[in-house]
Enzyme design. Structure first.
Site, PDB file in Angstrom:
ATOM      1  N   TYR A 169      15.622  12.439  44.236  1.00  0.00           N
ATOM      2  CA  TYR A 169      15.701  10.980  44.811  1.00  0.00           C
ATOM      3  C   TYR A 169      15.063  10.086  44.405  1.00  0.00           C
ATOM      4  O   TYR A 169      16.140   9.142  44.143  1.00  0.00           O
ATOM      5  CB  TYR A 169      15.273  10.911  45.915  1.00  0.00           C
TER       6      TYR A 169
ATOM      7  N   SER B 161      16.970   2.416  48.887  1.00  0.00           N
ATOM      8  CA  SER B 161      15.683   2.960  49.765  1.00  0.00           C
ATOM      9  C   SER B 161      14.306   1.900  49.057  1.00  0.00           C
ATOM     10  O   SER B 161      14.216   1.122  47.910  1.00  0.00           O
ATOM     11  CB  SER B 161      15.175   4.360  49.034  1.00  0.00           C
TER      12      SER B 161
END
Length: 265
Positions: free
Chosen positions: A157, A144
């Site tokens: 995350y 990401s």
């Protein structure tokens, strides 16, 4: 020293929707037989299987829980059905919205298990198949933009994705001698079920704070993954490639993200 071309046999985790589904379909279009995994959406995985087979390639499906220590057994299962393994795409993952003070340890561990431990175990098992084949292979980890930059309310995350980014570099360093390249793809906002959008919204939703002015489409991520899975990327390893429409360029303009005034002098 060169190795023979790696087998056109791929496993894509989390391929029941979104970027995983698009990647499985594109790899099939480029001549790969594909093994795919899903966690809960069996119907979505079946749709992907049909789409792969419509492109003339074989497809095998398995359920996978990345939080389980035996999660990598699924890699063995699918590699056995495929008859080998040349490419692993570690796509499956999850996210959360919790401030650190409200984040339980169990939730923290769930995020790290899914987004870091699971990909590590799958990559390790996949590499053993690739090394045994003598043909090397490709491992692509989907991280990401938050592999590189933090996000409020997503500490676990971001930590997991940053860890996966560093793991990518370590694996690339250790496994290059076997003809295995390891890279990460770092998507920005992509129109997927995980971001609450339909794929078509990539070209209709406005994002004034992004240089391209819109979210990304799953095919725009899949095309980069397919390049990294191909012989064309044989001298590229240990790198992270953002697919974010320029989002990470915007740090100095964060206060202008709600409109396009950042373009004005």
């Amino acid at each position: 020293m060169t190795t023979p071309a790696h087998d056109r046999l791929a496993i894509v985790t989390g391929a029941d929707s979104g970027m995983g589904k698009a990647t499985a379909e594109l790899l099939a279009a480029e001549g790969f037989d594909v093994g795919i995994t899903f966690h809960t959406d069996e119907a979505g995985a079946e749709d992907t299987r049909v789409a792969v087979e419509q492109r003339g390639q074989r497809c095998f499906v398995a359920r996978q829980d990345l939080t389980r220590p035996d999660t990598a057994d699924v890699i063995d299962e699918l590699a056995g059905e495929l008859g080998g393994l040349g490419v692993l795409v570690n796509n499956a993952g999850t996210g959360h919205r919790d401030e650190v003070l409200d984040l339980s340890f169990d939730r923290w561990r769930e995020m790290l298990a899914t987004d870091l431990d699971g990909p590590f175990l799958c990559a390790q098992r996949a590499a053993r198949h690739m090394i045994d084949s003598g043909k090397g292979g490709r491992i692509v980890n989907i991280t990401s933009v938050h592999e590189h930059i933090p996000r409020f309310g997503a500490s676990a995350y971001c930590t997991a994705k940053a860890g996966l980014g560093m793991l990518t570099q370590c694996l690339a360093l250790e496994w290059a001698r076997y003809g295995i390249t390891v890279n990460s793809v770092a998507p920005g906002e992509i129109s997927t079920p995980m971001t609450g959008m339909d794929e078509s919204e990539a070209f209709h939703e406005e994002r004034p704070g992004n240089p391209t002015g819109r979210p990304g489409h799953v095919d725009e991520v899949a095309s980069v993954v397919a390049f990294l899975a191909s012989p064309r990327s044989s001298y590229l390893t240990g790198r992270s490639i953002p697919v974010d429409g320029g989002l990470m360029l915007m740090a100095a303009h964060g206060h202008d993200m709600n409109d396009g005034s950042w373009r004005e002098l």
